[in-house]
Write a protein that holds these residues in place. Sequence first.
Motif, PDB file in Angstrom:
ATOM      1  N   GLN A  26       0.726  -1.191  -0.073  1.00 43.16           N
ATOM      2  CA  GLN A  26      -0.140   0.113  -0.072  1.00 43.16           C
ATOM      3  C   GLN A  26       0.730   1.313  -0.068  1.00 43.16           C
ATOM      4  OE1 GLN A  26      -1.998   0.962   3.701  1.00 43.16           O
ATOM      5  NE2 GLN A  26      -3.881   1.669   2.583  1.00 43.16           N
ATOM      6  N   LYS A  27       2.062   1.104   0.710  1.00 42.87           N
ATOM      7  CA  LYS A  27       2.752   2.306   0.639  1.00 42.87           C
ATOM      8  C   LYS A  27       3.909   2.546  -0.397  1.00 42.87           C
ATOM      9  CE  LYS A  27       0.918   3.810   4.519  1.00 42.87           C
ATOM     10  NZ  LYS A  27       0.270   5.036   4.438  1.00 42.87           N
ATOM     11  N   ARG A  28       3.857   1.429  -1.257  1.00 42.19           N
ATOM     12  CA  ARG A  28       4.798   1.507  -2.367  1.00 42.19           C
ATOM     13  C   ARG A  28       6.243   1.429  -1.955  1.00 42.19           C
ATOM     14  NH1 ARG A  28       0.945   0.004  -4.624  1.00 42.19           N
ATOM     15  NH2 ARG A  28      -0.105   0.732  -6.372  1.00 42.19           N
ATOM     16  N   MET A  29       6.374   0.438  -0.785  1.00 43.69           N
ATOM     17  CA  MET A  29       7.737   0.412  -0.386  1.00 43.69           C
ATOM     18  C   MET A  29       8.823  -0.436  -1.453  1.00 43.69           C
ATOM     19  SD  MET A  29       7.415  -0.037   3.603  1.00 43.69           S
ATOM     20  CE  MET A  29       7.047   1.250   4.642  1.00 43.69           C
ATOM     21  N   ASP A  30       9.896  -0.229  -1.373  1.00 44.13           N
ATOM     22  CA  ASP A  30      11.083  -1.123  -2.282  1.00 44.13           C
ATOM     23  C   ASP A  30      10.969  -2.543  -1.458  1.00 44.13           C
ATOM     24  OD1 ASP A  30      12.905  -0.805   0.039  1.00 44.13           O
ATOM     25  OD2 ASP A  30      14.057   0.617  -1.212  1.00 44.13           O
ATOM     26  N   GLY A  31      12.088  -3.418  -2.083  1.00 41.87           N
ATOM     27  CA  GLY A  31      12.087  -4.785  -1.409  1.00 41.87           C
ATOM     28  C   GLY A  31      12.520  -4.655  -0.254  1.00 41.87           C
ATOM     29  N   PHE A  32      13.581  -3.733   0.181  1.00 38.38           N
ATOM     30  CA  PHE A  32      14.152  -3.668   1.669  1.00 38.38           C
ATOM     31  C   PHE A  32      13.076  -3.369   2.539  1.00 38.38           C
ATOM     32  CE2 PHE A  32      16.400  -1.720   5.129  1.00 38.38           C
ATOM     33  CZ  PHE A  32      16.940  -2.544   5.604  1.00 38.38           C
ATOM     34  N   GLY A  33      12.261  -2.429   2.000  1.00 38.65           N
ATOM     35  CA  GLY A  33      11.190  -1.763   3.070  1.00 38.65           C
ATOM     36  C   GLY A  33      10.074  -3.132   3.353  1.00 38.65           C
ATOM     37  N   VAL A  34       9.825  -3.882   2.034  1.00 43.52           N
ATOM     38  CA  VAL A  34       8.901  -4.728   2.378  1.00 43.52           C
ATOM     39  C   VAL A  34       9.515  -5.815   3.451  1.00 43.52           C
ATOM     40  CG1 VAL A  34       7.881  -7.065   1.252  1.00 43.52           C
ATOM     41  CG2 VAL A  34       8.134  -4.936  -0.078  1.00 43.52           C
ATOM     42  N   ARG A  81       1.439  -9.406  -7.529  1.00 40.48           N
ATOM     43  CA  ARG A  81       1.939  -8.986  -8.896  1.00 40.48           C
ATOM     44  C   ARG A  81       1.003  -9.377  -9.984  1.00 40.48           C
ATOM     45  NH1 ARG A  81       6.678  -6.246 -10.340  1.00 40.48           N
ATOM     46  NH2 ARG A  81       7.052  -7.729 -11.948  1.00 40.48           N
ATOM     47  N   PHE A  82      -0.057 -10.510  -9.588  1.00 39.67           N
ATOM     48  CA  PHE A  82      -1.120 -10.769 -10.507  1.00 39.67           C
ATOM     49  C   PHE A  82      -2.199 -10.351 -10.100  1.00 39.67           C
ATOM     50  CE2 PHE A  82       2.023 -14.316 -10.830  1.00 39.67           C
ATOM     51  CZ  PHE A  82       2.365 -14.419 -12.372  1.00 39.67           C
ATOM     52  N   SER A  83      -2.470  -9.738  -8.820  1.00 42.11           N
ATOM     53  CA  SER A  83      -3.466  -8.979  -8.441  1.00 42.11           C
ATOM     54  C   SER A  83      -3.400  -7.721  -7.952  1.00 42.11           C
ATOM     55  CB  SER A  83      -4.388 -10.060  -7.312  1.00 42.11           C
ATOM     56  OG  SER A  83      -5.418  -9.438  -6.885  1.00 42.11           O
ATOM     57  N   PRO A  84      -3.039  -6.619  -8.674  1.00 41.66           N
ATOM     58  CA  PRO A  84      -2.536  -5.466  -8.390  1.00 41.66           C
ATOM     59  C   PRO A  84      -3.346  -4.510  -7.448  1.00 41.66           C
ATOM     60  CG  PRO A  84      -3.150  -5.423 -10.671  1.00 41.66           C
ATOM     61  CD  PRO A  84      -3.573  -6.786 -10.259  1.00 41.66           C
ATOM     62  N   ARG A  85      -4.531  -4.909  -7.430  1.00 40.92           N
ATOM     63  CA  ARG A  85      -5.700  -3.989  -6.454  1.00 40.92           C
ATOM     64  C   ARG A  85      -5.334  -4.241  -5.020  1.00 40.92           C
ATOM     65  NH1 ARG A  85     -11.721  -3.937  -7.805  1.00 40.92           N
ATOM     66  NH2 ARG A  85     -11.744  -6.086  -7.092  1.00 40.92           N
ATOM     67  N   PHE A  86      -5.278  -3.178  -4.436  1.00 36.38           N
ATOM     68  CA  PHE A  86      -4.798  -3.457  -3.131  1.00 36.38           C
ATOM     69  C   PHE A  86      -6.128  -3.943  -2.042  1.00 36.38           C
ATOM     70  CE2 PHE A  86      -4.689  -1.704   1.504  1.00 36.38           C
ATOM     71  CZ  PHE A  86      -3.736  -2.484   2.005  1.00 36.38           C
ATOM     72  N   PRO A  87      -5.934  -5.129  -1.587  1.00 32.57           N
ATOM     73  CA  PRO A  87      -6.987  -5.719  -0.847  1.00 32.57           C
ATOM     74  C   PRO A  87      -6.976  -5.220   0.661  1.00 32.57           C
ATOM     75  CG  PRO A  87      -5.301  -7.344  -1.178  1.00 32.57           C
ATOM     76  CD  PRO A  87      -4.796  -6.182  -1.759  1.00 32.57           C
ATOM     77  N   TYR A  88      -7.699  -4.073   0.882  1.00 32.42           N
ATOM     78  CA  TYR A  88      -7.356  -3.841   2.141  1.00 32.42           C
ATOM     79  C   TYR A  88      -8.006  -4.463   3.175  1.00 32.42           C
ATOM     80  CZ  TYR A  88      -7.208  -0.324   6.475  1.00 32.42           C
ATOM     81  OH  TYR A  88      -6.942   0.158   7.523  1.00 32.42           O
ATOM     82  N   HIS A  89      -9.086  -5.076   3.023  1.00 31.29           N
ATOM     83  CA  HIS A  89      -9.894  -5.858   3.843  1.00 31.29           C
ATOM     84  C   HIS A  89      -9.002  -7.270   4.213  1.00 31.29           C
ATOM     85  CE1 HIS A  89     -11.202  -7.273  -0.092  1.00 31.29           C
ATOM     86  NE2 HIS A  89     -11.356  -8.308   0.386  1.00 31.29           N
ATOM     87  N   TYR A  90      -8.043  -7.675   2.974  1.00 32.41           N
ATOM     88  CA  TYR A  90      -7.400  -8.767   3.371  1.00 32.41           C
ATOM     89  C   TYR A  90      -6.438  -8.511   4.444  1.00 32.41           C
ATOM     90  CZ  TYR A  90      -9.444 -11.058  -0.708  1.00 32.41           C
ATOM     91  OH  TYR A  90     -10.162 -11.874  -1.580  1.00 32.41           O
ATOM     92  N   LEU A  91      -5.978  -7.136   4.418  1.00 30.38           N
ATOM     93  CA  LEU A  91      -5.004  -6.680   5.436  1.00 30.38           C
ATOM     94  C   LEU A  91      -5.667  -6.768   6.768  1.00 30.38           C
ATOM     95  CD1 LEU A  91      -2.467  -5.373   6.469  1.00 30.38           C
ATOM     96  CD2 LEU A  91      -3.209  -3.188   5.840  1.00 30.38           C
TER      97      LEU A  91
END
Length: 207
Positions: A26-34, A81-91
């Motif tokens: 959601q915050k568009r972090m890079d790999g290290f941030g993830v 990568r295959f489901s680019p919409r952010f699923p906030y309810h999944y979070l």
Amino acid sequence: MEDWFHIINLAGVAVCAISGTLMAYQKRMDGFGVVVLASVTAIGGGTLRDMVLDLPVFWVQNTDYLYITLLAAFVTIIWLRFSPRFPYHYLLIADAFGLALFNVVGLEKALMVDAPMAVAIAMGTITGVFGGLLRDVICREIPLVLNGELYAITCIVGGFGYALAYNLGLSSQTCMMIALIITILTRLGAMRWHWQLPVFHSEHPKN
């Protein structure tokens, strides 16, 4: 018993790593941030618990928890990568399950070192909420634990359910399952119906 506890702990780490990765997306972090966000969410609460109880930190003692954190983050990245919409309810759902799993782990680990039940309930709550608190603070979000709907209270309710089952002489596995179910259902119910514990009036009285 140790195998059962280990599996629940691994599940909690994995689910919380997923919620951290979803927030990083959601915050568009890079790999290290993830990796950082997934890790603090997954192991932050347990680290604080072990330090308070003066025990070896669980992920230092057993590196399986680091590997499952990275694996859960990687699988979540591939899915996104295959489901680019952010699923906030999944979070929120992942966070609820992670909260419940870690609550049970914290309870059980405290009781393993003969802590009083009140301390065990506190350790379950710390284990459940602290990783998510760190995640939200890093992301400059209002932490879910402070966000109105029941959150930490669900861990306490689950802890009381564990204590009641324990005093009735039920097995440790049964007590853990009861606490897990109570915590999950209470948190999901709070999300669905916006249960809160208001203390102050919504508007301050005028002078």
